[in-house]
Each structure stands twice: as C-alpha cells, then as structure tokens.
Design an enzyme around this catalytic site. Structure first.
Site, PDB file in Angstrom:
ATOM      1  N   LYS A 248       3.204  10.729  38.536  1.00 54.20           N
ATOM      2  CA  LYS A 248       2.414   9.829  37.686  1.00 54.20           C
ATOM      3  C   LYS A 248       1.643   8.832  38.537  1.00 54.20           C
ATOM      4  O   LYS A 248       0.436   8.608  38.348  1.00 54.20           O
ATOM      5  CB  LYS A 248       3.340   9.105  36.713  1.00 54.20           C
ATOM      6  N   CYS A 323       2.281   2.940  18.104  1.00 51.61           N
ATOM      7  CA  CYS A 323       3.296   4.001  18.221  1.00 51.61           C
ATOM      8  C   CYS A 323       4.363   3.562  19.218  1.00 51.61           C
ATOM      9  O   CYS A 323       4.586   4.186  20.258  1.00 51.61           O
ATOM     10  CB  CYS A 323       2.637   5.308  18.653  1.00 51.61           C
ATOM     11  N   CYS A 330       4.121   3.425  11.477  1.00 52.87           N
ATOM     12  CA  CYS A 330       3.522   4.601  10.832  1.00 52.87           C
ATOM     13  C   CYS A 330       2.724   4.216   9.584  1.00 52.87           C
ATOM     14  O   CYS A 330       1.768   4.914   9.227  1.00 52.87           O
ATOM     15  CB  CYS A 330       4.609   5.608  10.457  1.00 52.87           C
ATOM     16  N   CYS A 333      -0.731   3.319  10.764  1.00 53.36           N
ATOM     17  CA  CYS A 333      -1.327   4.299  11.682  1.00 53.36           C
ATOM     18  C   CYS A 333      -2.211   5.263  10.897  1.00 53.36           C
ATOM     19  O   CYS A 333      -1.780   5.847   9.899  1.00 53.36           O
ATOM     20  CB  CYS A 333      -0.233   5.069  12.422  1.00 53.36           C
TER      21      CYS A 333
END
Length: 359
Positions: A248, A323, A330, A333
């Site tokens: 990463k 999130c 949610c 969203c």
C-alpha cells in the site's frame, strides 16, 4: 489287376486332381484372410486295411485353413503433422495465468473473473457527489499532502515518511508527527540519519507502533543516503525492500512521488468498502478478500487504470465520513440500494453485560 494295385492307381489319380484343385484355390485365396496348407500323401504311403477310403471323408481332411497374421502398418508422421496434431491438445491444456493475463483479462485454464460489477460506474459517481459535499480528514491531512511546499526530492522523502507513519494511525495523528519532524528540520535523509533514535521516537509519538517506526526511519534514512544519493528508490521492488514499507505504501509513493502508476493504493478503508459493495472477492470464489493486498489484486482485474489513483482518496474519505467501520450511515448513503451490505452492520458490537451488584 490285383486289388492293391488298383487301389494305388485310384489314389494317385485322386491325388493329382486334388493337387490341381488346390493350386487353383490357393491362387484365389491369396487375396483373402486365409491360406490353405495341403497335405498330399506320397506313393510310398501304405494304407492299412482299416483306413478310410478316398471316396469317403479323407478328401475333406486334407485341406486345413490357417488364419493369416495381419501385418502391422506403421504410419510415419512428419514433424509438421506432429505439431499440428499437438496444437488442439495444447490449446486445451493451460498453465496458471500470469499477472499479464489478469491485467488484460485473458482466459486460460482456471480463470479468474475479470468482469466488472454491475452499476459500478453509478456507484462511483454517487460517492463522488457525496464526497464533494463534505470534507474528510484525508483531503487535508493525507499522506500525499506531506511536504507540499518542499522541492521534489525532499517531498518524495516526506511522502515516504508519511506513508510509513500512517500505518495503524489516523490521518490527523500522522499529520501532526510530520509537522513536528518538519519543524525540527528532520524531514530529509541526512538530518534523520544523524539524529538519535530516541529523539525521533518522541517527535512521532503517538503514532501507532512509534518505537518500531522510529527504528525503521533511521534505517531508511541511511539506505537512502548510501544507495540513492539522498533520494528514495524509484522502483516498486526497491521500495518494498525498505524496512516497514508494504505494498500500500509503495504504490502510494510511486503514484505521488514519481508519478508512476503501477497499482492501486489499498488501505483498510478501501479494503472494507470494496468488500461491502461486493466489488472484490477471493480468486475463484465469491468470498470476501481477507487482506488489503488481496483486495488490490482483485480490484485491479476490472477497474480501469485511469481510476487507480483517484479511487484511494475517494474511498478513504467516504470511509471516514459515511461508510465508517462501525455504525455506517446507510440511511444517508445514496448508494445503499446498490450495496448488498446496506443496513446489515448498523448496530455496534454488543458490549459485555455488566454483572449486577450484590446487595
């Protein structure tokens, strides 16, 4: 004429006829699968009185048929024909796919799915709209913001240091540590190499695993001084050889420091969100990926390369604001109707119930 002489004369006459007939039969049967072997009695053969007469079954017992053995035909194949015969078989047998097969979606043998998820473009566009209405910590304090005002060579080192410190650490904590190093003139390999490890440790505290990271920073500074003339490695392979640097971090440094895109930078936010959206899976299964590196490999199979750089800050900010790891929002969203995990992780982990006090 006596009887024995008469019998011999008859026998010789019959034998001559049999021989003539047998010769004709042999010529005809040479084209067939059988041949005949003729047993011809000689004139010296003495017949006993009890023998069968030639007018009886003796003539039938003279010819015996024997099956011919077939000759084995050997088929000679030229080298060209041999190659042509092998081609269909080689097309059916395939080795394990290379990474190039993944990148270009080649199908061979046991294939890995490279099909893009349904509605992924709509989901990405809606996430962009949600992100544009609210700032996230990554927008101002992400690793790519480190050393913005520094010359290119020093900025590359600052991005490398920031990436190392960011592991298991929130953005604002990493940003604070970078600022303290910068204020003390330690955001370059030469100064960092000549500074006591205890001093570095105090300056980067309270980043996660600060003791180990202080040690790794000293080692990285020395390597950059000795091997790269005060700069950082310019290849992914060499970056991964540095202590404490994982995939990463290496991809982020290549993207930001050298402006070379070799892969997607996947952290815990990108890993979590991609699995919630069912954008990634383990090879050959529908199971969730178990690590950010597995997520990176799966995501790169279908996500267009022009999205590889932007996807990290976009999803990191989305994970920091909407999130979230626990109690994702949610209800607010706009991609919840496309998300198979929506409204399934609302409640936080249940805490251990307290024991009632004894009176």
């Amino acid at each position: 004429m006596s009887v024995p002489l008469l019998r011999n004369a008859i026998l010789l006459s019959v034998t001559a006829r049999i021989v003539s007939f047998s010769n004709r039969t042999i010529r005809k049967m040479s084209q067939t699968r059988f041949s005949s072997k003729i047993q011809i009695p000689t004139s010296n053969h003495k017949k006993n009185p009890g023998d069968e007469s030639c007018n009886g079954g003796s003539a039938a017992n003279i010819r015996v048929f024997v099956r011919k053995k077939r000759a084995k035909k050997s088929l000679e194949i030229s080298p060209k024909e041999e190659v042509k015969a092998e081609e269909p078989r080689q097309q059916q047998l395939c080795s394990l796919p290379d990474i190039e097969d993944f990148a270009y979606g080649k199908k061979c043998g046991y294939s890995y799915s490279t099909q893009a998820p349904e509605n992924w473009e709509k989901v990405l566009e809606r996430i962009r709209r949600m992100r544009s209405s609210e700032d996230a910590p990554v927008d101002s304090m992400g690793c790519e913001k480190a050393g913005n005002s520094l010359p290119p060579k020093e900025r590359r080192f600052a991005v490398l240091v920031s990436s190392l410190l960011s592991s298991q650490t929130k953005d604002h904590v990493t940003h604070g540590a970078i600022q303290r190093l910068l204020q003390n003139g330690l955001l370059n390999p030469d100064a960092l190499d000549n500074t006591e490890e205890a001093t570095i440790k105090n300056l980067i505290y309270p980043v996660g695993f600060y003791t180990r990271k202080a040690s790794n920073l000293k080692k990285i500074a020395k390597i950059c001084q000795l091997k790269y003339d005060g700069d950082i490695p310019s290849t992914l392979e060499d970056l991964l050889q540095l202590p404490g640097i994982g995939p990463k971090m290496a991809h982020l440094v290549m993207n930001v420091g050298w402006e070379i895109v070799l892969g997607i930078c996947v952290d815990t936010h990108v890993h979590r969100i991609c699995n919630r959206l069912a954008w990634v899976s383990r090879p050959g299964t529908k199971q969730k990926t178990s690590s950010p590196e597995e997520t990176r490999e799966s995501l790169q199979l279908w996500l267009p390369k022009e999205e590889w750089v932007a996807i990290n800050p976009l999803l990191v900010g989305f994970g920091q604001t909407i999130c979230t790891p626990l109690r994702p929002h949610c209800g607010t969203c706009t991609v919840s109707n496309f998300c198979p995990s929506a409204f399934k992780e609302i409640s936080s982990p249940s805490s251990t119930p307290k024991k009632p006090r004894s009176n």
